[in-house]
Design a protein around this motif. Structure first.
Motif, PDB file in Angstrom:
ATOM      1  N   LEU A  37       0.821  -1.214   0.000  1.00  0.00           N
ATOM      2  CA  LEU A  37       0.000   0.000   0.000  1.00  0.00           C
ATOM      3  C   LEU A  37       0.857   1.266   0.000  1.00  0.00           C
ATOM      4  O   LEU A  37       0.590   2.206  -0.752  1.00  0.00           O
ATOM      5  N   LEU A  38       1.884   1.283   0.834  1.00  0.00           N
ATOM      6  CA  LEU A  38       2.708   2.485   0.940  1.00  0.00           C
ATOM      7  C   LEU A  38       3.496   2.743  -0.336  1.00  0.00           C
ATOM      8  O   LEU A  38       3.689   3.905  -0.718  1.00  0.00           O
ATOM      9  N   VAL A  39       3.938   1.697  -1.017  1.00  0.00           N
ATOM     10  CA  VAL A  39       4.618   1.884  -2.302  1.00  0.00           C
ATOM     11  C   VAL A  39       3.663   2.570  -3.275  1.00  0.00           C
ATOM     12  O   VAL A  39       4.019   3.568  -3.908  1.00  0.00           O
ATOM     13  N   ASP A  40       2.446   2.058  -3.362  1.00  0.00           N
ATOM     14  CA  ASP A  40       1.472   2.671  -4.268  1.00  0.00           C
ATOM     15  C   ASP A  40       1.108   4.089  -3.828  1.00  0.00           C
ATOM     16  O   ASP A  40       0.906   4.975  -4.666  1.00  0.00           O
ATOM     17  N   MET A  41       1.032   4.319  -2.520  1.00  0.00           N
ATOM     18  CA  MET A  41       0.730   5.666  -2.029  1.00  0.00           C
ATOM     19  C   MET A  41       1.821   6.654  -2.444  1.00  0.00           C
ATOM     20  O   MET A  41       1.538   7.760  -2.902  1.00  0.00           O
ATOM     21  N   HIS A  42       3.077   6.244  -2.295  1.00  0.00           N
ATOM     22  CA  HIS A  42       4.179   7.142  -2.668  1.00  0.00           C
ATOM     23  C   HIS A  42       4.224   7.375  -4.173  1.00  0.00           C
ATOM     24  O   HIS A  42       4.508   8.494  -4.618  1.00  0.00           O
ATOM     25  N   LEU A  43       3.936   6.347  -4.945  1.00  0.00           N
ATOM     26  CA  LEU A  43       3.884   6.530  -6.394  1.00  0.00           C
ATOM     27  C   LEU A  43       2.755   7.493  -6.770  1.00  0.00           C
ATOM     28  O   LEU A  43       2.932   8.358  -7.638  1.00  0.00           O
ATOM     29  N   SER A  44       1.614   7.374  -6.104  1.00  0.00           N
ATOM     30  CA  SER A  44       0.498   8.269  -6.407  1.00  0.00           C
ATOM     31  C   SER A  44       0.819   9.701  -5.998  1.00  0.00           C
ATOM     32  O   SER A  44       0.415  10.645  -6.679  1.00  0.00           O
ATOM     33  N   GLU A  45       1.543   9.865  -4.902  1.00  0.00           N
ATOM     34  CA  GLU A  45       1.948  11.211  -4.496  1.00  0.00           C
ATOM     35  C   GLU A  45       2.886  11.827  -5.528  1.00  0.00           C
ATOM     36  O   GLU A  45       2.821  13.031  -5.806  1.00  0.00           O
ATOM     37  N   ALA A  46       3.742  11.006  -6.122  1.00  0.00           N
ATOM     38  CA  ALA A  46       4.629  11.506  -7.172  1.00  0.00           C
ATOM     39  C   ALA A  46       3.818  11.928  -8.398  1.00  0.00           C
ATOM     40  O   ALA A  46       4.085  12.978  -8.996  1.00  0.00           O
ATOM     41  N   ILE A  47       2.813  11.124  -8.753  1.00  0.00           N
ATOM     42  CA  ILE A  47       1.947  11.476  -9.879  1.00  0.00           C
ATOM     43  C   ILE A  47       1.211  12.772  -9.574  1.00  0.00           C
ATOM     44  O   ILE A  47       1.136  13.677 -10.406  1.00  0.00           O
ATOM     45  N   ASN A  48       0.684  12.871  -8.371  1.00  0.00           N
ATOM     46  CA  ASN A  48      -0.043  14.070  -7.971  1.00  0.00           C
ATOM     47  C   ASN A  48       0.878  15.294  -8.010  1.00  0.00           C
ATOM     48  O   ASN A  48       0.470  16.371  -8.438  1.00  0.00           O
ATOM     49  N   GLY A  49       2.121  15.115  -7.576  1.00  0.00           N
ATOM     50  CA  GLY A  49       3.083  16.220  -7.620  1.00  0.00           C
ATOM     51  C   GLY A  49       3.356  16.680  -9.037  1.00  0.00           C
ATOM     52  O   GLY A  49       3.473  17.882  -9.310  1.00  0.00           O
ATOM     53  N   GLN A  50       3.442  15.740  -9.972  1.00  0.00           N
ATOM     54  CA  GLN A  50       3.649  16.093 -11.376  1.00  0.00           C
ATOM     55  C   GLN A  50       2.428  16.817 -11.932  1.00  0.00           C
ATOM     56  O   GLN A  50       2.561  17.791 -12.663  1.00  0.00           O
ATOM     57  N   ARG A  51       1.262  16.349 -11.585  1.00  0.00           N
ATOM     58  CA  ARG A  51       0.042  16.998 -12.068  1.00  0.00           C
ATOM     59  C   ARG A  51      -0.050  18.421 -11.508  1.00  0.00           C
ATOM     60  O   ARG A  51      -0.445  19.342 -12.201  1.00  0.00           O
ATOM     61  N   PHE A  52       0.339  18.592 -10.238  1.00  0.00           N
ATOM     62  CA  PHE A  52       0.296  19.917  -9.623  1.00  0.00           C
ATOM     63  C   PHE A  52       1.275  20.849 -10.324  1.00  0.00           C
ATOM     64  O   PHE A  52       0.970  21.992 -10.623  1.00  0.00           O
ATOM     65  N   ARG A  53       2.451  20.323 -10.604  1.00  0.00           N
ATOM     66  CA  ARG A  53       3.474  21.124 -11.274  1.00  0.00           C
ATOM     67  C   ARG A  53       3.009  21.552 -12.655  1.00  0.00           C
ATOM     68  O   ARG A  53       3.310  22.641 -13.121  1.00  0.00           O
ATOM     69  N   LEU A  54       2.275  20.702 -13.319  1.00  0.00           N
ATOM     70  CA  LEU A  54       1.766  21.002 -14.655  1.00  0.00           C
ATOM     71  C   LEU A  54       0.428  21.737 -14.598  1.00  0.00           C
ATOM     72  O   LEU A  54      -0.190  21.965 -15.629  1.00  0.00           O
ATOM     73  N   ASP A  55      -0.007  22.071 -13.393  1.00  0.00           N
ATOM     74  CA  ASP A  55      -1.273  22.771 -13.168  1.00  0.00           C
ATOM     75  C   ASP A  55      -2.458  22.008 -13.768  1.00  0.00           C
ATOM     76  O   ASP A  55      -3.348  22.582 -14.365  1.00  0.00           O
ATOM     77  N   GLN A  56      -2.434  20.680 -13.583  1.00  0.00           N
ATOM     78  CA  GLN A  56      -3.517  19.843 -14.079  1.00  0.00           C
ATOM     79  C   GLN A  56      -4.252  19.164 -12.924  1.00  0.00           C
ATOM     80  O   GLN A  56      -4.834  18.105 -13.090  1.00  0.00           O
ATOM     81  N   THR A  57      -4.207  19.758 -11.776  1.00  0.00           N
ATOM     82  CA  THR A  57      -4.826  19.114 -10.616  1.00  0.00           C
ATOM     83  C   THR A  57      -6.328  19.365 -10.605  1.00  0.00           C
ATOM     84  O   THR A  57      -6.821  20.338 -11.143  1.00  0.00           O
ATOM     85  N   THR A  58      -7.004  18.452  -9.991  1.00  0.00           N
ATOM     86  CA  THR A  58      -8.414  18.662  -9.703  1.00  0.00           C
ATOM     87  C   THR A  58      -8.523  18.765  -8.191  1.00  0.00           C
ATOM     88  O   THR A  58      -7.614  18.360  -7.457  1.00  0.00           O
TER      89      THR A  58
END
Length: 126
Positions: A37-58
């Motif tokens: 679970l924690l591996v997937d959580m950290h991977l999702s946080e990385a994805i979320n960070g990329q989306r935030f950086r690209l201003d594509q967050t919801t």
């Protein structure tokens, strides 16, 4: 006499180390499942960070990821939260979990680097 005392202390230490105190209580995720679970959580946080950086967050993207990861692993979010609290109170267990999480993430990073396409250096010609 010293040998008997040493044997007695050794036997008591062995019994204590084999006791059920190392068992994870009912309702708490086992260490291997926490690692997954924690591996997937950290991977999702990385994805979320990329989306935030690209201003594509919801607005609820990180919450959606959290719940989707729990669903993927068939884990109730409340059980995951309870498990995080439990392991947080047992740092020696949490350290062991995070050692495995970091090892797996590092392995994934190394694998990704191996699979990256080899880019040719720019020779300055256009």
């Amino acid at each position: 006499m010293r040998t008997k005392i040493f044997l007695l202390i050794s036997a008591l230490w062995l019994l204590a180390s084999c006791s059920d105190s190392n068992k994870t209580p009912k309702g708490i995720l086992p260490q291997k499942q926490m690692v997954d679970l924690l591996v997937d959580m950290h991977l999702s946080e990385a994805i979320n960070g990329q989306r935030f950086r690209l201003d594509q967050t919801t607005k609820n993207f990180s919450n959606d990821l959290y719940f989707s990861i729990c669903k993927k692993h068939d884990v109730d979010p409340d059980v995951f939260a309870k498990s995080v609290l439990y392991y947080g109170k047992h740092p020696e267990k949490y350290d062991a979990i995070y050692d495995q999480v970091l090892n797996r993430l590092n392995e994934m990073e190394e694998q990704a680097k191996k699979e990256e396409p080899k880019l040719k250096p720019d020779d300055g010609k256009k």
